[in-house]
Design an enzyme around this catalytic site. Structure first.
Site, PDB file in Angstrom:
ATOM      1  N   HIS A  69       0.835  -1.208   0.000  1.00 36.52           N
ATOM      2  CA  HIS A  69       0.000   0.000   0.000  1.00 36.52           C
ATOM      3  C   HIS A  69       0.866   1.254   0.000  1.00 36.52           C
ATOM      4  CE1 HIS A  69      -2.896   2.877   2.190  1.00 36.52           C
ATOM      5  NE2 HIS A  69      -3.330   2.744   0.947  1.00 36.52           N
ATOM      6  N   HIS A  73      -7.599   7.558  -4.341  1.00 44.32           N
ATOM      7  CA  HIS A  73      -8.136   6.233  -4.676  1.00 44.32           C
ATOM      8  C   HIS A  73      -9.177   6.268  -5.789  1.00 44.32           C
ATOM      9  CE1 HIS A  73      -6.558   5.668  -0.527  1.00 44.32           C
ATOM     10  NE2 HIS A  73      -6.177   4.499  -1.015  1.00 44.32           N
ATOM     11  N   ARG A 118     -21.672  11.801  19.003  1.00 44.86           N
ATOM     12  CA  ARG A 118     -21.923  12.191  20.376  1.00 44.86           C
ATOM     13  C   ARG A 118     -23.426  12.033  20.621  1.00 44.86           C
ATOM     14  NH1 ARG A 118     -23.016  12.262  24.945  1.00 44.86           N
ATOM     15  NH2 ARG A 118     -22.202  13.676  26.542  1.00 44.86           N
ATOM     16  N   CYS A 173     -17.947  19.188  20.045  1.00 47.68           N
ATOM     17  CA  CYS A 173     -18.511  18.878  21.355  1.00 47.68           C
ATOM     18  C   CYS A 173     -17.903  19.821  22.389  1.00 47.68           C
ATOM     19  CB  CYS A 173     -18.196  17.429  21.715  1.00 47.68           C
ATOM     20  SG  CYS A 173     -18.790  16.973  23.351  1.00 47.68           S
ATOM     21  N   TYR A 194     -23.293  21.508  30.296  1.00 50.41           N
ATOM     22  CA  TYR A 194     -22.818  22.395  29.232  1.00 50.41           C
ATOM     23  C   TYR A 194     -22.810  23.863  29.646  1.00 50.41           C
ATOM     24  CZ  TYR A 194     -23.264  18.245  26.336  1.00 50.41           C
ATOM     25  OH  TYR A 194     -23.124  16.991  25.818  1.00 50.41           O
TER      26      TYR A 194
END
Lengths: 594, 594
Positions: free
Chosen positions: A147, A171, A247, A294, A432
């Protein structure tokens, strides 16, 4: 035919029903002798006669005994499920026969049909390396050393090539497909997977969660929370869907797009209900490239100061995608929003269709001014990178709130409420939020801090990775990473240092798929609408007389906010908002100097 | 009468013309014996017989020989001007007789009339402390030690009380005025000052600049750049006009409000011209409380890392005022702006009426999206804190661009151009931009960085002041300061530490004139429209076993951006955007422990 290259011994045996049973008897003893534990596994399978399809294929390649595992692939979901459970310590062999209606048309290929389960057991050189591509199964073990991209290829082991090939556009060439074709060993049977899910333990609310890409680093399986390997993250300006960080707060809900309804409440006209078809046809399709992050991204660095509560995210709880859908602004206007509403209402609440065992749904809200702004670009998105939203990302409809913390980008969106109040949800009220380093769980008052909306300036180094080495003979090190800021603030500069901040190197920025900033055809985003990250790269001379290198980066946005120098002063008990300068330590390998 | 208390010896002599000349002869030798240099000054004055008004008064208080300086006050502008010039090393005695029309009606008071010049020579205990209030002149030398507010009163020495009393509302009581009345020694003759200005060197483009408050700390006299003493800054949520920091790039232009025209160009309808009357009557009056900050605020801290180019601002190149005027949005809409304009135009350029010797005017621009946003609150302001704009702040009309660096709040606004391009001015293109610490004057490319618009999160400690002492016996120290962020981002927390960041104390925030946050009657600003600073206060225990205390503060805004820890990593060659944690070192005075 080239793709038959691997099928010259016992291989490429396409047999029906009893024929296959006979073959199994014939080859079993020999296989058992050389295949070790796999043979045992095969024997257990071989004892079953529960063949759902009656038309599956088996494959055998004498050069890789482990391929025996594929020999009996296609014996159906029940066996595979039993195997999966025995692997996780539950020896129960399950049962429920699939209904005829769920059986898909027979594949016309003469190659054996494998389950994803079979494929995913082949993800290292010992077990062999299998991958799937467009429904085909490929054994690429022999190809690994050939590869051109090195052993990065192993990240795809046991899973699909598509997300990696989307990442590495090199590819997309015919000869690559020709090479791949040489390694084909079978067909993938996705139906088996569906049946496995149906018969899995119905008491597990996560049993219907979708398959995930094996390269993801899992922080929590239930609910599913995972991030891609950081080095992959910055190989592509657009993160492939499968590698986009996941998430979830709750199980992934199964939503039927035909019956899906989005309810809109709190406007003078009264409630409005919209189908997926309505969203797609009654409103212009709006497309935005936006980075989601996040609030807990880079939380692990806070844990290294003092333990916090929360998933131990690395630096990759952030990804970038192109989203399409109806603009929330357009939908609200059609539903009766007028500027007069803003005299009273201040927030737009979102309610997800994901729910916990008590029936409580995920919820969050954003400021009304963001929701209705013609420059806010808030979407009710139904596409992610040109495809239907994947189940993990909110299928069929999610909120995409560019520039705003991931938690407000509510997935599987069921209801929108225009309101005087913020969402009453746990995630808006008691999670949060940011606090002082001196606030602990005994003293915290969640009412004292605002819910996180826009996120602060952020950047991190993805290459080189922590703990790796660079060669002294290279004389320089190439540093790559990402930089982003909330609120549509454009990243204007990233500085990189390898000498503790004595000198800072200005990184080159990439702001599109096409390459370096300035070379792209796309104009820069309008002021306040820079929703997408920039990738950065800096090539920095190795300092002499160091055996170890601490690489640091810091970014600046167009409001000239910068990242704080260190973690401790921004430490907070929830470990959110971790945006200090990112630091990576690598060794300098002196060997090659000789 | 109480106000005659000081006039019992030779004092309170109100004499006309030749009578005064005789008095001067009589008292001069005795005065010369005890008044030192002042006597000499008096003698030089005494030699002149140029008495413009012929109606001035003289005053003499035997208890303060320096008052002799006032004895001949009122001899007119020419003498005072001659004196001013001799003080600055130019012995020229000037000339030009004032025209009759400029002579104001005679004061009917029996007290002597003083020039501001006379008053401003009395600003310490040695020379006596004089102040003015509503046209009266007061010698408050004896009162200094009795002032409940301590020696802060000296900041008003030689100047007007009004801005200080505006700052300290406690003075708005009858008995305060009664106390003041006891110290009256004369009347101020503002006309003399005007005449002084007329006869001053006409070649000096700054000769028509207005008077400034003596408490201001001058960083540059021409153009005038000055900041208030930091401790004063946070004694009032609204900064009085006279104490608001001054940042002029060029001489203050003299603009006649009757002929003033604001030109608006670049809209499809063609040019529009508006008078001051138009602005005041054709558009709703909109009022916004907004903090303005110079990009160079706190530049002195960058100089302490490495020398930068620019005025050496302390921490007070920031102030807060209530501005009123027409909204730029309303004016642009009336002038023909439509959303279609935004398809091409991206910027709104402002051109000032202040100009350099080549005729080049001051200029800057802001993003069009900010200018036309209904939430942008950009004003064409004609009032500051309820009064006409003062000359130093842009009389008669200035741009107020809330949340945006001072430099874009163009004063003496003459022209507005809606444009595809940013302003071509030096200040937009080659100044007011941020760079990496490693960029120097040899390598800087001003095109590589965006013009500063929104400013980053900022805070600084005003009390205690650097180098002062706190008493150990107090056991705690009260720390005061200000915090503000650009772009309408609300300050949500200020942390204070006195132990190097081991523990952080959360300060209380004041977000209106009325007091602590939450106690005010005004609702919090809408998201993205928090244009005004918050004052903060924290009372922190003194750490034991320290003789010196380093106090640090850092603020967080509602996008959770924080200040960087240290100055060096944000150092830049122009010394702008200096917003590292602010540090103040004070001594702990152990004496009082005994």
């Amino acid at each position: 035919m080239q793709h038959l290259r691997h099928c010259q011994g016992l291989a490429r045996v396409g047999l029906l029903g009893t024929q296959r049973a006979q073959l199994l008897k014939d080859v079993a003893p020999a296989v058992a002798a050389c295949a070790g534990p796999l043979a045992g596994r095969w024997q257990r399978r071989g004892n079953s006669s529960n063949d759902q399809s009656g038309q599956a294929h088996s494959g055998f390649n004498p050069r890789w005994p482990h391929l025996l595992a594929g020999l009996v692939a296609g014996t159906g979901a029940v066996l595979a499920y039993g195997l999966r459970n025995s692997q996780s310590g539950q020896e129960r062999i399950a049962i429920e026969p699939a209904s005829q209606s769920s059986i898909e048309p027979v594949s016309q290929s003469s190659l054996p049909v494998y389950t994803q389960e079979e494929v995913s057991r082949h993800k290292n050189l010992d077990d062999g390396v299998w991958v799937t591509y467009k429904g085909g199964v490929y054994d690429i073990t022999e190809f690994i050393n050939m590869h051109p991209g090195g052993d990065k290829i192993l990240l795809a082991a046991g899973g699909a090539l598509e997300p990696f090939w989307a990442l590495y556009a090199v590819h997309s060439q015919e000869h690559v497909l020709e090479i791949l074709a040489e390694y084909k060993v079978g067909e993938l049977n996705p139906e088996d997977r569906k049946r496995q899910q149906k018969v899995s333990d119905a008491s597990d609310p996560y049993s219907t969660d979708p398959e995930r890409h094996p390269a993801l680093r899992i922080n929590s399986a239930k609910p599913f929370n995972a991030e891609p390997p950081p080095q992959l993250l910055t190989d592509s300006y657009i993160t492939p869907n499968a590698l986009f960080f996941k998430r979830n707060h709750l199980p992934v809900p199964q939503v039927d797009p035909k019956t899906y309804k989005l309810e809109i409440e709190g406007l003078p006209k009264g409630s409005v209900s919209l189908s997926l078809h309505d969203l797609k046809t009654r409103f212009p399709k709006h497309t935005v490239t936006a980075t989601l992050q996040c609030a807990g991204n880079r939380r692990s660095e806070m844990n290294s100061v003092k333990q916090v509560k929360g998933l131990n995210w690395g630096i990759a709880a952030i990804s970038n995608a192109t989203w399409s859908g109806a603009r929330l602004r357009d939908v609200l206007l059609a539903a009766g929003y007028t500027p007069e509403v803003a005299a009273k209402a201040r927030h737009v609440q979102f309610e997800g269709l994901d729910r916990d065992v008590t029936g409580t749904t995920y919820g969050a809200s954003i400021p009304l001014v963001k929701a209705v702004s013609e420059f806010g670009d808030v979407l009710l998105a139904y596409e992610m990178n040109g495809e239907d939203l994947p189940p993990d990302h909110g299928y069929p409809v999610r909120a995409v709130v560019p520039g705003t913390v991931g938690a407000r980008n509510v997935k599987w969106l069921g209801k929108i409420v225009v309101s005087e109040e913020e969402s009453k949800s746990h995630w808006q009220q008691n999670d949060y939020k940011g606090f002082s380093p001196s606030t602990d769980w005994d003293t915290v008052d969640f009412k004292s801090a605002p819910a996180i909306q826009e996120l602060p300036i952020q950047s991190a180094i993805t290459t080189p990775a922590e703990g790796t080495s660079v060669d002294r003979s290279m004389e320089e090190v190439t540093v790559k990473g990402y930089a982003w800021s909330g609120g549509g603030r454009e990243v204007v500069r990233v500085d990189v240092t390898v000498d503790g901040g004595k000198t800072w190197h200005i990184a080159q920025l990439q702001d599109s798929e096409k390459g370096q900033e300035g070379t792209a055809q796309t104009p820069p985003p309008p002021t306040g609408q820079a929703w997408a990250w920039k990738l950065f790269e800096a090539t920095v001379p190795l300092p002499p007389e160091h055996q170890e290198l601490e690489i640091m980066c810091k970014a600046v946005d167009n409001s000239y906010n910068t990242q704080p120098d260190t973690v401790a002063p921004i430490w907070n008990l929830r470990g959110v908002l971790s945006n200090a300068w990112h630091r990576v330590t690598v060794k300098i390998n002196e060997d090659s100097e000789e």
